[in-house]
Design a protein around this motif. Structure first.
Motif, short mmCIF file in Angstrom:
data_model
loop_
_atom_site.label_atom_id
_atom_site.label_comp_id
_atom_site.label_asym_id
_atom_site.label_seq_id
_atom_site.Cartn_x
_atom_site.Cartn_y
_atom_site.Cartn_z
N LYS A 1 0.83 -1.20 0.00
CA LYS A 1 0.00 0.00 0.00
C LYS A 1 0.87 1.26 0.00
CE LYS A 1 -3.49 -0.01 2.81
NZ LYS A 1 -4.27 0.09 4.07
N ILE A 2 1.89 1.26 0.86
CA ILE A 2 2.79 2.41 0.96
C ILE A 2 3.53 2.64 -0.36
CG2 ILE A 2 4.87 3.32 2.07
CD1 ILE A 2 3.94 1.90 4.64
N SER A 3 4.00 1.54 -0.97
CA SER A 3 4.71 1.65 -2.24
C SER A 3 3.81 2.21 -3.34
CB SER A 3 5.24 0.28 -2.67
OG SER A 3 6.13 -0.25 -1.73
N SER A 4 2.58 1.73 -3.38
CA SER A 4 1.63 2.17 -4.41
C SER A 4 1.30 3.65 -4.26
CB SER A 4 0.35 1.34 -4.33
OG SER A 4 0.62 -0.02 -4.55
N ILE A 5 1.01 4.07 -3.04
CA ILE A 5 0.69 5.47 -2.79
C ILE A 5 1.90 6.35 -3.09
CG2 ILE A 5 0.07 7.15 -1.00
CD1 ILE A 5 -1.61 4.94 0.31
N SER A 6 3.09 5.87 -2.77
CA SER A 6 4.32 6.63 -3.05
C SER A 6 4.51 6.82 -4.55
CB SER A 6 5.54 5.90 -2.46
OG SER A 6 5.43 5.78 -1.06
N ILE A 7 4.20 5.79 -5.33
CA ILE A 7 4.32 5.88 -6.79
C ILE A 7 3.36 6.94 -7.33
CG2 ILE A 7 3.88 4.66 -8.96
CD1 ILE A 7 4.86 2.10 -7.53
N VAL A 8 2.12 6.91 -6.85
CA VAL A 8 1.12 7.89 -7.31
C VAL A 8 1.55 9.31 -6.95
CG1 VAL A 8 -1.26 8.70 -7.01
CG2 VAL A 8 -0.79 6.25 -7.18
N LEU A 9 2.02 9.51 -5.71
CA LEU A 9 2.47 10.83 -5.27
C LEU A 9 3.67 11.30 -6.08
CD1 LEU A 9 2.13 10.50 -1.38
CD2 LEU A 9 0.67 11.80 -2.95
N LEU A 10 4.56 10.38 -6.42
CA LEU A 10 5.74 10.73 -7.23
C LEU A 10 5.32 11.18 -8.62
CD1 LEU A 10 8.81 10.82 -7.61
CD2 LEU A 10 8.72 8.40 -8.29
N ILE A 11 4.36 10.47 -9.23
CA ILE A 11 3.87 10.83 -10.56
C ILE A 11 3.25 12.23 -10.53
CG2 ILE A 11 2.11 10.30 -12.31
CD1 ILE A 11 2.53 7.33 -11.59
N ILE A 12 2.42 12.49 -9.52
CA ILE A 12 1.78 13.81 -9.41
C ILE A 12 2.81 14.90 -9.16
CG2 ILE A 12 0.18 15.18 -8.02
CD1 ILE A 12 -1.39 12.57 -7.50
N MET A 13 3.80 14.62 -8.32
CA MET A 13 4.83 15.59 -7.99
C MET A 13 5.65 15.97 -9.23
SD MET A 13 7.80 15.34 -5.06
CE MET A 13 8.77 14.12 -5.97
N ILE A 14 5.96 14.98 -10.05
CA ILE A 14 6.70 15.24 -11.30
C ILE A 14 5.90 16.20 -12.18
CG2 ILE A 14 7.46 14.21 -13.49
CD1 ILE A 14 8.20 11.70 -11.87
N CYS B 1 -1.63 13.10 -16.11
CA CYS B 1 -2.98 13.69 -16.02
C CYS B 1 -4.06 12.65 -15.74
CB CYS B 1 -3.30 14.44 -17.31
SG CYS B 1 -2.44 16.01 -17.44
N VAL B 2 -3.78 11.39 -15.99
CA VAL B 2 -4.72 10.33 -15.62
C VAL B 2 -4.85 10.28 -14.09
CG1 VAL B 2 -5.10 7.83 -15.56
CG2 VAL B 2 -4.36 8.94 -17.68
N PHE B 3 -3.74 10.51 -13.40
CA PHE B 3 -3.73 10.45 -11.94
C PHE B 3 -4.17 11.77 -11.31
CE2 PHE B 3 -1.10 6.95 -13.19
CZ PHE B 3 -1.32 6.00 -12.21
N PHE B 4 -3.76 12.88 -11.93
CA PHE B 4 -4.15 14.20 -11.43
C PHE B 4 -4.02 15.21 -12.56
CE2 PHE B 4 -3.88 18.19 -9.16
CZ PHE B 4 -4.83 18.02 -8.16
N PRO B 5 -5.07 15.99 -12.81
CA PRO B 5 -5.05 16.91 -13.96
C PRO B 5 -4.19 18.15 -13.72
CG PRO B 5 -7.10 17.17 -12.77
CD PRO B 5 -6.37 16.01 -12.12
N VAL B 6 -2.87 17.97 -13.70
CA VAL B 6 -1.99 19.12 -13.55
C VAL B 6 -2.16 20.07 -14.74
CG1 VAL B 6 -0.26 17.94 -12.15
CG2 VAL B 6 -0.08 17.82 -14.63
N ILE B 7 -2.58 19.51 -15.87
CA ILE B 7 -3.00 20.28 -17.03
C ILE B 7 -4.34 19.69 -17.46
CG2 ILE B 7 -2.44 20.99 -19.41
CD1 ILE B 7 0.48 20.12 -18.71
N PRO B 8 -5.38 20.50 -17.62
CA PRO B 8 -6.66 19.93 -18.07
C PRO B 8 -6.49 19.14 -19.36
CG PRO B 8 -6.94 22.21 -17.39
CD PRO B 8 -5.46 21.94 -17.39
N TYR B 9 -7.06 17.94 -19.39
CA TYR B 9 -6.87 17.06 -20.54
C TYR B 9 -7.26 17.69 -21.88
CZ TYR B 9 -6.96 12.97 -23.55
OH TYR B 9 -6.74 12.09 -24.59
N PRO B 10 -8.37 18.44 -21.95
CA PRO B 10 -8.71 19.08 -23.24
C PRO B 10 -7.62 20.01 -23.75
CG PRO B 10 -10.62 19.11 -21.80
CD PRO B 10 -9.46 18.63 -20.96
#
Length: 209
Positions: free
Chosen positions: A4-17, A47-56
């Protein structure tokens, strides 16, 4: 717990990038070329994980750089890589966390029942007509017994029309802004109309019952 920790860390890393290097990545996309293709795919995955840029805006920009056909391929590829990644993270990484998040959405139980009856049609319909947010659909499918292949195919087909329209609108934006806005505006009105009819039909059915 470690999974669980590894998975959440991966998601947070993707969003942070996405947040930290968003501007730099966008500049690389605008340059075109082979590197730009991979950067574009990476941005769509984020953007699939978090829309840092709106997909449109992102898909339209990719279409403007690469043209409608190539832009569609790039944006759809990134969307499907990110979607499949989220699907597997939901299934094997953070089931408990994902399950709690889904409880916030009232339509989830209705969708789960539909999913059990006909998984391919349920996924395809939900992608074509986004009544439930796309990440939520992916998480539901990840938590269910749906096989990854029909999930992948139905999601890809369902995401194609929106991605194609966005890419085409982006490709024609510099030469005809009115046409680009009009094209996507008509598409959004159609989606809103279908959503309204769906909600109205549900309300009417409950009133009769």
């Amino acid at each position: 717990m470690a999974k669980k920790i590894s998975s959440i860390s991966i998601v947070l890393l993707i969003i942070m990038i996405g947040f930290i290097w968003k501007e730099e990545l966008l500049l690389l996309v605008k340059q075109g070329g082979t590197l730009s293709v991979f950067i574009s795919i990476l941005l769509v995955v984020i953007c699939v994980f978090f829309p840092v840029i709106p997909y449109p805006i992102l898909a339209g920009g990719i279409g403007a750089v690469f043209g409608a056909p190539m832009g569609t391929v790039i944006s759809l590829s990134g969307a499907m890589v990110g979607t499949l990644f989220l699907f597997y993270l939901s299934r094997y990484g953070f089931r408990d966390v994902a399950q709690k998040k889904l409880e916030k959405y009232q339509k989830v139980k209705e969708y789960e029942e539909f999913l059990l009856r006909n998984s391919f049609l349920a996924i395809l319909t939900s992608r074509l007509i986004p009544i439930i947010p796309a990440p939520v659909i992916t998480i539901i499918c990840g938590l269910s017994q749906v096989h990854w292949l029909p999930f992948f195919i139905a999601s890809a087909i369902g995401k194609l029309p929106n991605t194609l329209i966005l890419s085409f609108a982006g490709a024609t934006f510099s030469s005809n802004k009115l046409f680009s806005f009009g094209l996507y505006g008509i598409y959004l009105l159609f989606i809103l109309l279908v959503n309204f009819l769906y909600v109205y039909r549900k309300s009417a059915k409950k009133s009769i019952d």
